[in-house]
Design an enzyme around this catalytic site. Structure first.
Site, short mmCIF file in Angstrom:
data_model
loop_
_atom_site.label_atom_id
_atom_site.label_comp_id
_atom_site.label_asym_id
_atom_site.label_seq_id
_atom_site.Cartn_x
_atom_site.Cartn_y
_atom_site.Cartn_z
N TYR A 97 52.38 37.34 43.43
CA TYR A 97 52.95 37.87 42.20
C TYR A 97 51.91 38.70 41.46
CZ TYR A 97 57.63 35.94 42.60
OH TYR A 97 58.92 35.70 43.02
N SER A 98 51.57 38.37 40.22
CA SER A 98 50.72 39.26 39.42
C SER A 98 49.27 39.31 39.88
CB SER A 98 50.79 38.88 37.94
OG SER A 98 52.03 39.27 37.40
N MET A 99 48.87 38.47 40.79
CA MET A 99 47.54 38.64 41.38
C MET A 99 47.51 39.80 42.35
SD MET A 99 45.78 34.85 41.60
CE MET A 99 45.09 35.11 43.22
N LYS A 101 48.19 42.70 41.04
CA LYS A 101 47.74 43.74 40.11
C LYS A 101 46.24 44.05 40.26
CE LYS A 101 51.20 43.09 36.43
NZ LYS A 101 52.10 42.08 37.00
N TYR A 225 51.93 42.93 28.16
CA TYR A 225 52.01 42.76 29.61
C TYR A 225 53.29 43.39 30.12
CZ TYR A 225 51.00 40.33 33.99
OH TYR A 225 50.70 40.02 35.29
#
Length: 436
Positions: A97-99, A101, A225
């Site tokens: 997921y957001s890792m 980014k 965010y």
């Protein structure tokens, strides 16, 4: 210079995986005491996480710690897929997921270093759809009630805005701006029954939908965010002429030996995918995660990545060493320093502070792709000024503390509201194990 070794050849300190995983690259292992950490104190990590697993609050976890460039802790707990009886191993593959980014942010900065992209470039230079934008702003109607109206954007978002989440974009799952939320839902940028999933949108459809929706704030004024890094992924594709998955593989995954990382999991590795519990133990809500068993319509730069704990630890260790690992130079140390510096300053307002959103504590700002600690105190977790980190919706978390020569990765697939507790807990457990 750190030595690359096959996981199969790891010392007896770490159990060897099956031969089919032997190509995965690891960090050179060392006894914790050789790097100023206590084995006895590190054992508390297993005690805590095994208790959480026994209580049915998480299915399992993989935790890895590097200090001084050496792997000092590598453990797997519980189940990778409880419903099918699959045990968690260090080689289990997780939805990041957001890792995702930080991975894409670093890949984008390689284009900056090559002179193909500047942080001050307007997004519209590469995606003309963002040339004319509107902003949804609060107002008061004739009855004194709060309402929202559309005004022209005073300027367009820049590449720097995308990297630091000041572009005026939002997440439909988070924003309190009704015009933005409704526009995102209508265009399927946000799905009420499936959080943080834009992988079913074709890249051009994603860009058109996001440009047509109003901004939540004037660009460059507020940290919120958002889908900004997803949009950065489309910019990278325009500049490179490659699909994002191929570009990131070329710039990061292959040089760093991240052999199990990507934006989907091939058939021969799908028996290694971690799955959440069917429902969240705290809320009873169903856990629904992105299907990573086939290539997506769009490589989501903000939430679509997959990988193992060791893959991500090698990425984190590259950053801890100033942009290089082994013989591979990914970024200059000056670029890493820029990315991990405060990029918000006193003029950008915070809708919620990065630290409060991620960990439930103050004391952090945001750089270019990472949350950055600004003070030794204030935050209710241990750490050092200049440490940087991020996490993922499904429970993954990492941080790098250059002052302590520390890189840590925690992988869980538990997307419920308790994930901030696990982030704080692993920070407490790692730092208490440092004895010199």
């Amino acid at each position: 210079m750190r030595k690359v070794i096959p996981i199969l050849a790891a010392l007896a300190l770490f159990a060897s995986p099956p031969a089919r995983w032997a190509q995965a690259a690891a960090l050179d292992p060392a006894a914790p005491e050789e790097e100023g950490m206590s084995s006895e104190r590190l054992a508390r990590i297993g005690q805590v996480f095994n208790a959480e697993i026994a209580a049915g609050r998480i299915p399992g976890a993989v935790i890895m710690i590097a200090r001084g460039g050496h792997l000092v802790y590598r453990e797997a707990f519980g189940m990778a897929d409880k419903a099918h009886g699959r045990i968690m191993t260090p080689e289990t593959i997780f939805r990041l997921y957001s890792m995702t980014k930080p991975l894409v942010s670093v890949a984008a900065m390689t284009l900056v270093e090559e002179g193909k992209l500047q942080l001050t470039d307007p997004v519209a230079k590469y995606l003309p759809e963002f040339s004319v934008l509107q902003v949804s702003v609060p107002a008061t109607n004739g009855l004194g009630q709060r309402a929202y109206t559309l005004v022209a954007a005073t300027r367009g978002p820049t590449i720097q805005d995308l990297l630091r989440h000041t572009a005026g974009l939002a997440y439909g799952e988070i924003t309190t701006n009704p015009l933005v939320r409704d526009a995102y839902i209508k265009s399927r940028l946000s799905k009420p029954d499936f959080d943080y999933n834009v992988t079913d949108l074709a890249p051009d459809d994603f860009v058109h939908a996001l440009a047509a929706a109003p901004l939540a704030y004037q660009p460059g004024t507020v940290w919120e965010y958002s889908l900004a890094v997803d949009l950065l992924g489309r910019v990278v594709e325009k500049i490179s002429g490659q699909r994002l998955a191929d570009f990131v593989a070329k710039r990061l995954f292959r040089p760093l030996g991240m052999v199990d990382s990507g934006f989907s999991v091939p058939a021969e590795k799908q028996d290694r995918i971690a799955e959440p519990l069917p429902t969240d133990p705290a809320t009873g809500a169903p856990n629904r995660l992105i299907d990573v068993r086939s290539p997506p319509a769009e490589d989501s730069a903000g939430a679509g990545g997959v990988g193992t704990a060791m893959d991500y630890l090698r990425f984190a260790e590259m950053l801890e060493e100033g942009g290089r690992l082994d013989e591979h130079v990914i970024l200059s140390p000056t670029t890493v320093a820029l990315m991990t510096a405060d990029q918000l300053g006193p003029t950008i307002r915070l809708s919620i502070s990065p630290g409060e959103m991620l960990l439930g504590v103050p004391g952090y700002s945001f750089g270019l792709g990472f949350m950055v600690r600004m003070t030794p105190g204030l935050a209710g977790v241990p750490g050092s000024v200049g440490e940087f980190m991020w996490a993922g919706y499904a429970g993954t978390f990492f941080w790098v503390d250059p002052a302590e020569q520390l890189a840590v990765v925690m992988m869980i697939q538990a997307p419920g509201p308790s994930r901030a507790w696990y982030r704080r807990e692993i920070k407490d457990l790692v730092y208490q194990a440092i004895v010199e």
